[in-house]
Scaffold this motif. Structure first.
Motif, short mmCIF file in Angstrom:
data_model
loop_
_atom_site.label_atom_id
_atom_site.label_comp_id
_atom_site.label_asym_id
_atom_site.label_seq_id
_atom_site.Cartn_x
_atom_site.Cartn_y
_atom_site.Cartn_z
N TYR A 43 -0.79 46.66 -33.78
CA TYR A 43 -0.70 45.81 -32.60
C TYR A 43 0.29 46.41 -31.62
N ARG A 44 -0.02 46.34 -30.33
CA ARG A 44 0.95 46.75 -29.33
C ARG A 44 1.98 45.64 -29.15
N VAL A 45 3.20 46.00 -28.72
CA VAL A 45 4.25 44.98 -28.56
C VAL A 45 3.84 43.87 -27.60
N GLU A 46 3.13 44.25 -26.52
CA GLU A 46 2.71 43.24 -25.56
C GLU A 46 1.74 42.24 -26.21
N GLU A 47 0.86 42.75 -27.07
CA GLU A 47 -0.09 41.87 -27.76
C GLU A 47 0.67 40.88 -28.63
N LEU A 48 1.66 41.39 -29.36
CA LEU A 48 2.44 40.53 -30.24
C LEU A 48 3.24 39.50 -29.44
N GLN A 49 3.75 39.98 -28.31
CA GLN A 49 4.50 39.11 -27.42
C GLN A 49 3.63 37.91 -27.00
N PHE A 125 8.33 40.75 -35.47
CA PHE A 125 9.31 39.70 -35.77
C PHE A 125 9.75 38.99 -34.50
N ASN A 126 9.86 37.67 -34.57
CA ASN A 126 10.39 36.88 -33.45
C ASN A 126 11.77 36.36 -33.85
#
Ligand code: CLR
Length: 264
Positions: A43-49, A125-126
């Motif tokens: 997953y790209r960071v933006e997707e996870l975001q 991780f959030n």
């Protein structure tokens, strides 16, 4: 042997047998590692975001908590093995890795793949609510209750939190993952010298990137993180031994072959 699909040595693909180090080579080395990271990070960071709002409901958490110990272990072992498979793909494209003997590639993956998964976990991780992206939603530690290894889960979550605090860029994460994997101090290496040469080049790459980002002070912190990783992985192995003793049948016939090959 799932790991045997790794390609054998081809000197024509070995950038270090063709030309000596130069700044341009270091740039190219960093670029390949970053590309390999990007292509294997799921997953790209933006997707996870964008998925951060997706949390498990009370009912869903209860469903995980009412799973039996062996059911939940098997479930997590499958998820972990998927993640490890992506790390194997990542490793194959680190310049120099494929030029190592098959035994040395396997030895590095055996000790390093779980560590890289844990470094990668920080991307999933959030820190605002201490949850990790697992099975399509964000999960807190309580989701893993039925594994009966709360100390390991707490330590893994703490590690992810501490990694997030470093606020690494994707490029820094990529180079750090490569360095975690290519470690000439790992046990059972045949050609330590060759591993050392690849390790030095990755170290050079990470130093270069940190210098460019004016964050040289991160190097020391990253080395400290590597010590913690080692202890987390031995805790994982300890838990796995405990589990296999208690549930030999699940561990023997229900765990993914790659999980057994790497950790058993
Ligand atoms: C790590 C980054 C990967 C995607 C991924 C897949 C599975 C996740 C893992 C990440 C983080 C750790 C994780 C794991 C599934 C189970 C495991 C949440 C997000 C927890 C810590 C339980 C470990 C249980 C063992 C003792 C079996 O790209």
């Amino acid at each position: 042997h799932d790991l045997m699909t790794i390609h054998p040595y081809n000197p024509l693909e070995d950038p270090y047998s063709l030309y000596p180090h130069s700044l341009r080579n270091i740039d190219e080395l960093c670029a390949s590692i970053v590309r390999s990271h990007r292509e294997t990070c799921q997953y790209r960071v933006e997707e996870l975001q964008a998925l951060r709002w997706k949390l498990f409901s009370r009912e869903e958490i209860q469903a995980y908590q009412s799973k039996s110990v062996d059911e939940m272990w098997q479930h997590c072992a499958i998820r972990l093995t998927d993640a490890v498979q992506f790390v194997v793909e990542f490793a194959k494209h680190i310049p120099g890795f494929r030029m190592l003997s098959q035994n040395d590639q396997i030895a590095l993956l055996k000790t390093g793949s779980m560590e890289v998964v844990l470094v990668r976990m920080s991307r999933f991780f959030n820190t605002e609510n201490n949850t990790v992206f697992f099975d399509g939603k964000f999960a807190g530690t309580e989701v893993f209750k039925s594994l009966a290894c709360g100390d390991l889960i707490a330590a893994v979550f703490d590690f992810a939190h501490a990694m997030c605090a470093l606020k690494l860029t994707e490029q820094q994460i990529a180079l750090f993952c490569a360095l975690v994997l290519i470690n000439a101090d790992r046990p059972c290496l045949e050609d330590r010298g060759r591993v050392q040469r690849v390790q030095r080049s990755v170290e050079l790459g990470l130093t270069h990137i940190l210098h460019r980002d004016h964050q040289q002070s991160l190097m020391h912190k990253l080395h400290q993180r590597m010590e913690v990783l080692r202890s987390l992985c031995s805790l994982h192995m300890e838990k796995l031994r405990w589990f296999s003793q208690r549930y030999p049948l699940t561990a023997h016939s229900m765990f993914p072959p790659l999980y057994k090959e790497l950790f058993a």
